[in-house]
Every structure is written in structure tokens, then in C-alpha cells.
Design a protein around this motif. Structure first.
Motif, mmCIF file in Angstrom:
data_model
loop_
_atom_site.group_PDB
_atom_site.id
_atom_site.type_symbol
_atom_site.label_atom_id
_atom_site.label_comp_id
_atom_site.label_asym_id
_atom_site.label_seq_id
_atom_site.Cartn_x
_atom_site.Cartn_y
_atom_site.Cartn_z
ATOM 1 N N HIS A 117 30.476 33.890 13.516
ATOM 2 C CA HIS A 117 29.259 33.510 13.591
ATOM 3 C C HIS A 117 29.533 31.845 14.482
ATOM 4 C CE1 HIS A 117 25.610 31.443 11.876
ATOM 5 N NE2 HIS A 117 26.514 30.277 12.364
ATOM 6 N N LEU A 118 30.696 31.394 14.636
ATOM 7 C CA LEU A 118 30.712 30.717 15.745
ATOM 8 C C LEU A 118 30.886 31.058 17.173
ATOM 9 C CD1 LEU A 118 33.629 28.037 13.285
ATOM 10 C CD2 LEU A 118 31.021 27.451 14.102
ATOM 11 N N ASN A 119 31.447 32.104 17.346
ATOM 12 C CA ASN A 119 31.995 32.668 18.322
ATOM 13 C C ASN A 119 30.371 32.856 18.924
ATOM 14 O OD1 ASN A 119 33.623 33.455 20.578
ATOM 15 N ND2 ASN A 119 33.771 35.495 20.090
ATOM 16 N N ASN A 120 29.647 33.232 18.141
ATOM 17 C CA ASN A 120 28.118 34.040 18.765
ATOM 18 C C ASN A 120 27.151 32.301 19.429
ATOM 19 O OD1 ASN A 120 28.810 36.036 18.091
ATOM 20 N ND2 ASN A 120 27.847 36.432 16.447
ATOM 21 N N LYS A 121 27.985 31.168 18.489
ATOM 22 C CA LYS A 121 26.779 30.599 18.857
ATOM 23 C C LYS A 121 27.140 29.335 20.278
ATOM 24 C CE LYS A 121 25.804 27.616 14.392
ATOM 25 N NZ LYS A 121 25.588 26.662 13.474
ATOM 26 N N LYS A 122 28.544 30.149 20.985
ATOM 27 C CA LYS A 122 29.029 29.443 22.356
ATOM 28 C C LYS A 122 28.555 30.133 23.403
ATOM 29 C CE LYS A 122 33.102 28.491 20.507
ATOM 30 N NZ LYS A 122 35.243 28.711 21.002
#
Length: 128
Positions: free
Chosen positions: A123-128
Motif C-alpha cells: 500500500h505504501l509503495n503504491n502511494k509513491k
């Protein structure tokens, strides 16, 4: 630290579960129920080789890009050459002796935490 949103709640839940697991099993590793490997490491018979637990339990920093895809393809090609995969195993003898309590509580909880952590990091990686 105060919990401000849903993401904070999820992170707090994962951290609490990890701490509880560590508190309950302070000296335990994921390899505690690793099956004993009696095969010859020089054995060329690929059908009898097993993917060891230490080969598939790992972490990667990033799952995007050409380098990751090349590594993933290479690993999958290598694993296709093996005949089986090691999984945590408990052997119980049935020779009349008292059987000690053995279970997969640690492994089940550990892998659930890892799956939850994977979801958060994805989820964090997709926000970047």
C-alpha cells in the motif's frame, strides 16, 4: 504516538501482534520445525531436490522495475527445476511413548503477520 487514522491503526495492530509473538516465543525462529535434510547437496537428480525454507523465506525492497522482474524470472526458473518444497514439519512417533505437544502456532502467527506487513508495504509503495 497517537493513532490518527486507519493506516496508523493497521500499523499498530501489526506491531502489537509482532511484539506479542516475540514475547511468547523469544528464542524461536521460523526454522524451528524445518524438516531434516538428508539429501546430498551434490545430487544432480533435480526431481529429488527440495526448495529449502531458507530459499523462499525472504524480503525484497522493491517489486517494480526491470531488475526485479529479471530476478523474479530467474528465481522462478530455478525453482521449476526442483521436485518439492520444504514446509514446517512435525514428526510424532507412535511407539507408545508420551507425545510432547507440538504445533504450528508460531508459524501460523508469524506468516499472518508477514502477510499483513506485506499488504501495508505494498500500500505504501503504491502511494509513491
Amino acid at each position: 504516538m497517537t493513532i490518527q487514522d486507519e493506516f496508523d491503526k493497521i500499523c499498530h495492530k501489526i506491531a502489537s501482534e509482532a511484539f506479542a509473538l516475540y514475547s511468547e516465543y523469544p528464542d524461536t525462529t521460523i526454522f524451528r520445525n524445518k524438516p531434516s535434510s538428508e539429501q546430498n547437496p551434490n545430487d544432480e537428480d533435480y526431481c529429488n531436490r527440495a526448495i529449502g525454507m531458507e530459499m523462499y523465506i525472504s524480503f525484497v525492497a522493491n517489486t517494480k522495475g526491470c531488475l526485479y522482474r529479471n530476478i523474479e524470472d530467474s528465481i522462478n526458473a530455478e525453482f521449476n527445476e526442483y521436485g518439492s518444497i520444504e514446509e514446517p514439519t512435525i514428526y510424532k512417533s507412535i511407539n507408545g511413548k508420551v507425545i510432547t505437544e507440538a504445533n504450528f502456532d508460531f508459524e501460523n502467527r508469524f506468516f499472518t503477520i508477514m502477510e499483513d506487513l506485506h499488504e501495508v508495504l505494498t500500500h505504501l509503495n503504491n502511494k509513491k
